[in-house]
Design an enzyme around this catalytic site. Sequence first.
Site, PDB file in Angstrom:
ATOM      1  N   GLU A 123       0.830  -1.197   0.000  1.00 29.82           N
ATOM      2  CA  GLU A 123       0.000   0.000   0.000  1.00 29.82           C
ATOM      3  C   GLU A 123       0.866   1.250   0.000  1.00 29.82           C
ATOM      4  O   GLU A 123       2.000   1.226   0.487  1.00 29.82           O
ATOM      5  CB  GLU A 123      -0.902   0.025   1.248  1.00 29.82           C
ATOM      6  CG  GLU A 123      -1.822  -1.160   1.388  1.00 29.82           C
ATOM      7  CD  GLU A 123      -2.478  -1.220   2.759  1.00 29.82           C
ATOM      8  OE1 GLU A 123      -3.450  -1.980   2.905  1.00 29.82           O
ATOM      9  OE2 GLU A 123      -2.014  -0.518   3.686  1.00 29.82           O
ATOM     10  N   ARG A 142      -2.874   9.828  11.274  1.00 27.58           N
ATOM     11  CA  ARG A 142      -3.585   8.585  11.582  1.00 27.58           C
ATOM     12  C   ARG A 142      -4.940   8.904  12.196  1.00 27.58           C
ATOM     13  O   ARG A 142      -5.064   9.774  13.071  1.00 27.58           O
ATOM     14  CB  ARG A 142      -2.741   7.765  12.553  1.00 27.58           C
ATOM     15  CG  ARG A 142      -3.215   6.335  12.812  1.00 27.58           C
ATOM     16  CD  ARG A 142      -2.773   5.412  11.722  1.00 27.58           C
ATOM     17  NE  ARG A 142      -3.090   4.024  12.022  1.00 27.58           N
ATOM     18  CZ  ARG A 142      -2.225   3.141  12.499  1.00 27.58           C
ATOM     19  NH1 ARG A 142      -0.964   3.507  12.720  1.00 27.58           N
ATOM     20  NH2 ARG A 142      -2.595   1.892  12.729  1.00 27.58           N
ATOM     21  N   LYS A 161       7.511  -0.672   6.797  1.00 22.96           N
ATOM     22  CA  LYS A 161       7.442   0.540   5.994  1.00 22.96           C
ATOM     23  C   LYS A 161       8.740   0.715   5.230  1.00 22.96           C
ATOM     24  O   LYS A 161       9.828   0.498   5.758  1.00 22.96           O
ATOM     25  CB  LYS A 161       7.146   1.762   6.862  1.00 22.96           C
ATOM     26  CG  LYS A 161       8.070   1.959   8.051  1.00 22.96           C
ATOM     27  CD  LYS A 161       7.586   3.095   8.938  1.00 22.96           C
ATOM     28  CE  LYS A 161       8.449   3.233  10.194  1.00 22.96           C
ATOM     29  NZ  LYS A 161       7.939   4.287  11.107  1.00 22.96           N
ATOM     30  N   GLU A 184      -5.736   6.868   7.427  1.00 25.78           N
ATOM     31  CA  GLU A 184      -5.058   8.157   7.479  1.00 25.78           C
ATOM     32  C   GLU A 184      -5.944   9.190   6.810  1.00 25.78           C
ATOM     33  O   GLU A 184      -6.811   8.867   5.997  1.00 25.78           O
ATOM     34  CB  GLU A 184      -3.708   8.101   6.752  1.00 25.78           C
ATOM     35  CG  GLU A 184      -2.720   7.142   7.350  1.00 25.78           C
ATOM     36  CD  GLU A 184      -1.357   7.779   7.596  1.00 25.78           C
ATOM     37  OE1 GLU A 184      -1.177   8.956   7.249  1.00 25.78           O
ATOM     38  OE2 GLU A 184      -0.494   7.079   8.136  1.00 25.78           O
ATOM     39  N   LYS A 232       2.325   4.574   1.366  1.00 25.75           N
ATOM     40  CA  LYS A 232       2.532   5.157   2.691  1.00 25.75           C
ATOM     41  C   LYS A 232       2.334   6.655   2.570  1.00 25.75           C
ATOM     42  O   LYS A 232       3.147   7.357   1.978  1.00 25.75           O
ATOM     43  CB  LYS A 232       3.932   4.853   3.235  1.00 25.75           C
ATOM     44  CG  LYS A 232       4.079   5.328   4.678  1.00 25.75           C
ATOM     45  CD  LYS A 232       5.443   5.089   5.244  1.00 25.75           C
ATOM     46  CE  LYS A 232       5.443   5.413   6.750  1.00 25.75           C
ATOM     47  NZ  LYS A 232       4.836   6.718   7.066  1.00 25.75           N
ATOM     48  N   ARG A 263       4.903  -2.480  17.857  1.00 29.54           N
ATOM     49  CA  ARG A 263       5.652  -2.241  16.628  1.00 29.54           C
ATOM     50  C   ARG A 263       6.344  -3.555  16.244  1.00 29.54           C
ATOM     51  O   ARG A 263       7.518  -3.773  16.482  1.00 29.54           O
ATOM     52  CB  ARG A 263       6.672  -1.120  16.834  1.00 29.54           C
ATOM     53  CG  ARG A 263       7.190  -0.512  15.553  1.00 29.54           C
ATOM     54  CD  ARG A 263       8.199   0.580  15.843  1.00 29.54           C
ATOM     55  NE  ARG A 263       7.623   1.735  16.501  1.00 29.54           N
ATOM     56  CZ  ARG A 263       6.992   2.718  15.874  1.00 29.54           C
ATOM     57  NH1 ARG A 263       6.842   2.667  14.569  1.00 29.54           N
ATOM     58  NH2 ARG A 263       6.516   3.740  16.545  1.00 29.54           N
ATOM     59  N   PHE A 288      -7.257   1.774   5.627  1.00 31.15           N
ATOM     60  CA  PHE A 288      -6.468   0.599   5.288  1.00 31.15           C
ATOM     61  C   PHE A 288      -6.755  -0.603   6.180  1.00 31.15           C
ATOM     62  O   PHE A 288      -6.114  -1.645   6.023  1.00 31.15           O
ATOM     63  CB  PHE A 288      -4.966   0.905   5.307  1.00 31.15           C
ATOM     64  CG  PHE A 288      -4.463   1.570   6.559  1.00 31.15           C
ATOM     65  CD1 PHE A 288      -4.406   0.904   7.767  1.00 31.15           C
ATOM     66  CD2 PHE A 288      -4.024   2.881   6.506  1.00 31.15           C
ATOM     67  CE1 PHE A 288      -3.931   1.522   8.908  1.00 31.15           C
ATOM     68  CE2 PHE A 288      -3.536   3.513   7.646  1.00 31.15           C
ATOM     69  CZ  PHE A 288      -3.488   2.828   8.854  1.00 31.15           C
ATOM     70  N   ARG A 340      -4.165   9.093  16.560  1.00 31.47           N
ATOM     71  CA  ARG A 340      -3.346   7.945  16.944  1.00 31.47           C
ATOM     72  C   ARG A 340      -3.070   7.905  18.443  1.00 31.47           C
ATOM     73  O   ARG A 340      -2.764   6.854  19.002  1.00 31.47           O
ATOM     74  CB  ARG A 340      -2.026   7.933  16.171  1.00 31.47           C
ATOM     75  CG  ARG A 340      -1.095   9.080  16.481  1.00 31.47           C
ATOM     76  CD  ARG A 340       0.210   8.933  15.716  1.00 31.47           C
ATOM     77  NE  ARG A 340       0.974   7.791  16.186  1.00 31.47           N
ATOM     78  CZ  ARG A 340       1.705   6.991  15.410  1.00 31.47           C
ATOM     79  NH1 ARG A 340       1.739   7.201  14.109  1.00 31.47           N
ATOM     80  NH2 ARG A 340       2.385   5.995  15.921  1.00 31.47           N
TER      81      ARG A 340
END
Length: 506
Positions: free
Chosen positions: A209, A216, A373, A260, A211, A367, A298, A231
């Site tokens: 996808e 967010r 990313k 986003e 970025k 994470r 997303f 976020r």
Amino acid sequence: MLLDDVVRASAALAATRSRKAKIATLAELLTAAPREELAPAVGFLTGQPRQGRIGTGWRTLADLRTTPAPVPTVTVAAVDAVLSEVAAVSGSGSAKRRAAVLGALFAKATEAEQDFLFRLLTGELRHGALEGVMVDAIATAADVPGEVVRRAFMLSGRLPETAGAAMVGGSSALAEFRLELGRPVRPMLASPAETLDDALAELGSVVVEYKLDGARIQVHRDGDDIRVYTRTLREITAHVGELAQLVRSLPCESVVLDGETLALTDDGRPRPFQETMSRFGSTREEQVRALLLRPYFFDCLHLNGTDLLDAPLRERNAALREVAGEHMIPGESEPADPAALLAGSLAAGHEGVMIKDLDSPYAAGRRGRSWLKVKPAHTLDLVVLAAEWGHGRRTGFLSNLHLGARDPDGGPPIMVGKTFKGLTDTLLAWQTEHLPQLATRRDDWTVYVRPELVVEIELDGVQTSPRYPGGVALRFARVLRYRPDKEPADADSIDAVRAMLRPVNG
């Protein structure tokens, strides 16, 4: 429980870099805390009182310091009650009433307790990196698996509530937490990959996808009730009416979407990030009309009564396509030419691409390596620790920034470098006005600030260096922008910075 017990635990945390020792200290306090004082104690130790910000400034609190009490008598429950009382004060004369209530509390506190309360209420104790240590401490104190605590925290979004459930009901109580419409879920995060090929080789079946350089958002719909969160789980529904209206028009009864949002130019390219973020704090109608936000979703975490957190991404994507297909982020599952998607994203003015494992569940608040990313430029999100007064053309402006990486073991940020490059005149003016408001101390050359501002730094890499505590230093660092959408807990860790060290060929 006495406030002094919390103060002593806080001092013990500050005195050690050992994660194991921090967990032991916190677990001991959690075990000793009475049920009714457990939640406020957890909030105090993580620097986040249950009442949030109570509307009292640094100067007012500084003026409340008085002759300290000789022995500790103030309880955690009493402090929690005072903060609730202060938070509820409003209207004419509210500042004076808040000061009177807090003044009475400070007068009963010892010197150590006054210092703790001052730092707690001014935000100096808000070191969110301690959240991960607290999760492990809750697991230790309640004798439950850490993963069970992490999942409950993901769904509740609140450590005090999670701790209370763990200590009272153990694993069974934690398992009762469910995704709740109108209560935001901690967002899933991505890790960096060096190259597109590295990311593709690491994961199996993937979706690639764009970025985006946006902000967010998490959107909850329950019938006609729409809630939009950032976020950091802050609600912004009142500021983004066009997003709420769009979600209200989707073909569903209930949904939770992750995505986003950003403002676009007339030719469809992204506007500067700061312009998007400015909408999150503005209700001016003329700005709403001039700077409309467009969402790009997303992920779908819930649809029409069915929670999808544990479903693989391929199923969540199918649900997303069903309910919000025309608003999905550009991308392609198992693409034949991933490089073309990366090139297309960059050509459209975006940052790069996301590579996501189609078999992965939604692991909120972590994470991990299921989302990677890929960006051509190396960037780090770091915490501002101080700023030095400039010279020459920058005389009179706070310029050179001291930068710190997050300590994953819950300590203060670890300094990894300085930079004055990339600062525009606008940023210099903003820094000079804003940073002194966060000052903890000053000398002739430098203003040291509370570690609560996150700044995005572009760099060529890092190198080993004995100059800074982390043993590494940034190479050719330059400021890209401040990140008001992130908290210190969202900054990159010292481990992530060290991972950028180039291997020595030999």
